[in-house]
Design an enzyme around this catalytic site. Structure first.
Site, PDB file in Angstrom:
ATOM      1  N   ASP A  67      27.613 -38.006  -3.335  1.00  0.00           N
ATOM      2  CA  ASP A  67      28.772 -38.914  -3.579  1.00  0.00           C
ATOM      3  C   ASP A  67      30.147 -38.119  -4.142  1.00  0.00           C
ATOM      4  O   ASP A  67      29.998 -37.211  -4.680  1.00  0.00           O
ATOM      5  CB  ASP A  67      28.536 -40.153  -4.148  1.00  0.00           C
ATOM      6  CG  ASP A  67      27.499 -39.612  -5.542  1.00  0.00           C
ATOM      7  OD1 ASP A  67      27.574 -38.534  -5.869  1.00  0.00           O
ATOM      8  OD2 ASP A  67      26.469 -40.673  -5.592  1.00  0.00           O
ATOM      9  N   ASP A 134      20.831 -49.325 -12.929  1.00  0.00           N
ATOM     10  CA  ASP A 134      20.575 -50.682 -11.958  1.00  0.00           C
ATOM     11  C   ASP A 134      19.719 -50.449 -10.563  1.00  0.00           C
ATOM     12  O   ASP A 134      19.949 -51.314  -9.749  1.00  0.00           O
ATOM     13  CB  ASP A 134      22.263 -51.060 -11.530  1.00  0.00           C
ATOM     14  CG  ASP A 134      22.971 -50.377 -10.678  1.00  0.00           C
ATOM     15  OD1 ASP A 134      22.474 -49.048 -10.407  1.00  0.00           O
ATOM     16  OD2 ASP A 134      24.147 -50.583 -10.293  1.00  0.00           O
ATOM     17  N   HIS A 136      20.296 -48.101  -8.426  1.00  0.00           N
ATOM     18  CA  HIS A 136      21.070 -47.219  -7.207  1.00  0.00           C
ATOM     19  C   HIS A 136      20.844 -45.881  -7.118  1.00  0.00           C
ATOM     20  O   HIS A 136      20.245 -44.978  -8.001  1.00  0.00           O
ATOM     21  CB  HIS A 136      22.845 -47.470  -7.517  1.00  0.00           C
ATOM     22  CG  HIS A 136      23.308 -46.437  -8.647  1.00  0.00           C
ATOM     23  ND1 HIS A 136      24.193 -46.820  -9.744  1.00  0.00           N
ATOM     24  CD2 HIS A 136      23.141 -45.123  -9.129  1.00  0.00           C
ATOM     25  CE1 HIS A 136      24.741 -45.941 -10.410  1.00  0.00           C
ATOM     26  NE2 HIS A 136      23.837 -44.775  -9.753  1.00  0.00           N
ATOM     27  N   GLU A 141      24.880 -49.517  -4.489  1.00  0.00           N
ATOM     28  CA  GLU A 141      24.767 -50.213  -5.722  1.00  0.00           C
ATOM     29  C   GLU A 141      23.924 -51.554  -5.166  1.00  0.00           C
ATOM     30  O   GLU A 141      23.923 -51.690  -3.769  1.00  0.00           O
ATOM     31  CB  GLU A 141      26.184 -50.758  -5.971  1.00  0.00           C
ATOM     32  CG  GLU A 141      26.851 -49.849  -6.800  1.00  0.00           C
ATOM     33  CD  GLU A 141      26.576 -49.256  -8.052  1.00  0.00           C
ATOM     34  OE1 GLU A 141      25.218 -49.421  -8.286  1.00  0.00           O
ATOM     35  OE2 GLU A 141      27.644 -48.980  -8.880  1.00  0.00           O
TER      36      GLU A 141
HETATM   37  C1  GLP Z   1      25.349 -41.580 -11.232  1.00  0.00           C
HETATM   38  C2  GLP Z   1      25.539 -40.957  -9.583  1.00  0.00           C
HETATM   39  C3  GLP Z   1      23.991 -41.044  -9.251  1.00  0.00           C
HETATM   40  C4  GLP Z   1      23.125 -40.678 -10.320  1.00  0.00           C
HETATM   41  C5  GLP Z   1      22.987 -41.791 -11.136  1.00  0.00           C
HETATM   42  C6  GLP Z   1      22.237 -41.430 -12.531  1.00  0.00           C
HETATM   43  O1  GLP Z   1      26.406 -42.652 -11.009  1.00  0.00           O
HETATM   44  N1  GLP Z   1      26.114 -41.519  -8.597  1.00  0.00           N
HETATM   45  O2  GLP Z   1      23.868 -40.133  -7.966  1.00  0.00           O
HETATM   46  O3  GLP Z   1      21.705 -40.180  -9.669  1.00  0.00           O
HETATM   47  O4  GLP Z   1      24.193 -42.458 -11.439  1.00  0.00           O
HETATM   48  O5  GLP Z   1      22.762 -40.551 -13.330  1.00  0.00           O
HETATM   49  P1  GLP Z   1      22.289 -39.983 -14.560  1.00  0.00           P
HETATM   50  O6  GLP Z   1      21.469 -39.001 -14.219  1.00  0.00           O
HETATM   51  O7  GLP Z   1      23.485 -39.374 -15.282  1.00  0.00           O
HETATM   52  O8  GLP Z   1      21.457 -41.000 -15.361  1.00  0.00           O
END
Ligand code: GLP
Length: 244
Positions: A67, A134, A136, A141
Site C-alpha cells: 500500500d 481494527d 485490517h 479496512e
Molecule cells: C498500517 C499498514 C499495514 C500495517 C498495519 C500495522 O496502517 N498499512 O500494512 O501492517 O497498519 O501497523 P504496525 O505494524 O505499525 O502496527
C-alpha cells in the site's frame, strides 16, 4: 493456517527472516510482497544483517508493497516509498528498479492503473503482512464488503489515530490510501502475518480463536488461504487464550 508462537519479538523476526531467506534461496528471482508499519522492522533488520554478513543475495529479487498513502510524494518522509528505502532497500543489494510501491502523488487513477498492471504482471511468491488494530491487512479496512483488486481506500478513524504516531501533527495523516485488494493478497502463494504492537488483542482473537470469516475483520480471510502462517508472541497468545 499455521500458527507459530515465539518467545518474543526477536524470535518471531528470526522465524520470518528464515522463511524469506528460504524463499530467496529456492528462487533467487522470487517476487516478495512487502509491508510497512512497525511490525516488520525487526525482520528487515535481520534480513539486512544476513545480506551483509552471510551473503543473502537480493540482486535478482523483485518486490511489490501492499500500500501507499494518497497525497504523499515518494520523497515525503512518511511515504511508504521513503520508509522502504530507509529501512530496507538502501541497505541491501537489491536493484531498486525491481521494487514497486504505488505512487501516492499525481493522478490517483493513473497510480491505480499502474499498481493493478504491476500486480497482474506476476505472482507473489511470499506476502509479508502486519495486522491493523481494527483487523485490517494492507489498508483493507473493515466494512460490509472487501474489494478483490487494488483500489483506493478511505482510512478508518482508528487507523488514522494509530498511524498518527509517525506524523508531527495528526492532521497531516492522509485520509486515503492505495492498497492491494484482499484478492491480491489471497492470490499470493504464501502469506506470513506477524502480529506485534499494542491494541491488537481483539483482532488477533478474531483471527485465531475461530468464529466467522468476516469483512468486519479482514485478517480472518487468512484462514481460507492454503499456505498462511501467523506469528505471535507467547505474551499475546496467553492474553487472548490461544492454545496450541
Ligand atoms: C498500517 C499498514 C499495514 C500495517 C498495519 C500495522 O496502517 N498499512 O500494512 O501492517 O497498519 O501497523 P504496525 O505494524 O505499525 O502496527
Amino acid at each position: 493456517m499455521q500458527v507459530i508462537v515465539g518467545t518474543d519479538y526477536a524470535a518471531l523476526c528470526a522465524i520470518a527472516a528464515d522463511r524469506i531467506e528460504k524463499q530467496i534461496r529456492e528462487k533467487p528471482d522470487c517476487r516478495l510482497g512487502l509491508a510497512t508499519g512497525s511490525s516488520p522492522l525487526g525482520i528487515y533488520e535481520e534480513l539486512i544483517r544476513r545480506c551483509r554478513e552471510e551473503g543473502l543475495d537480493f540482486s535478482r529479487v523483485r518486490t511489490v508493497n501492499l500500500d501507499e498513502y494518497l497525497g504523499l510524494s515518494p520523497e515525503h518522509g512518511q511515504s511508504y516509498r521513503h520508509f522502504m528505502d530507509r529501512v530496507l532497500f538502501d541497505r541491501i543489494n537489491i536493484d531498486k528498479r525491481n521494487t514497486f510501491i504505488p505512487r501516492g502523488d499525481g493522478d490517483p487513477e493513473e497510480s491505480l492503473r499502474e499498481f493493478r498492471a504491476c500486480l497482474s504482471g506476476g505472482e507473489i511468491d511470499l506476502q509479508l503482512l502486519g495486522l491493523g488494530s481494527d483487523g485490517h491487512i494492507g489498508f483493507n479496512e473493515p466494512g460490509s464488503v472487501l474489494q478483490d483488486q487494488a483500489h483506493i481506500e478511505e482510512l478508518d478513524p482508528s487507523t488514522i489515530a494509530a498511524n498518527s504516531r509517525f506524523f508531527d501533527d495528526p492532521a497531516q495523516v492522509p485520509r486515503r490510501a492505495l492498497t492491494m485488494g484482499i484478492g491480491d493478497i489471497m492470490r499470493a502463494r504464501s502469506l506470513l502475518l506477524i502480529i506485534s504492537g499494542s491494541g491488537k488483542e481483539e483482532a488477533a482473537a478474531r483471527l485465531l480463536l475461530g468464529g466467522d470469516v468476516t469483512c468486519l475483520c479482514p485478517a480472518t480471510f487468512l484462514r481460507l488461504h492454503r499456505d498462511a502462517t501467523v506469528l505471535l508472541s507467547r505474551t499475546l497468545a496467553d492474553k487472548i487464550g490461544w492454545k496450541e
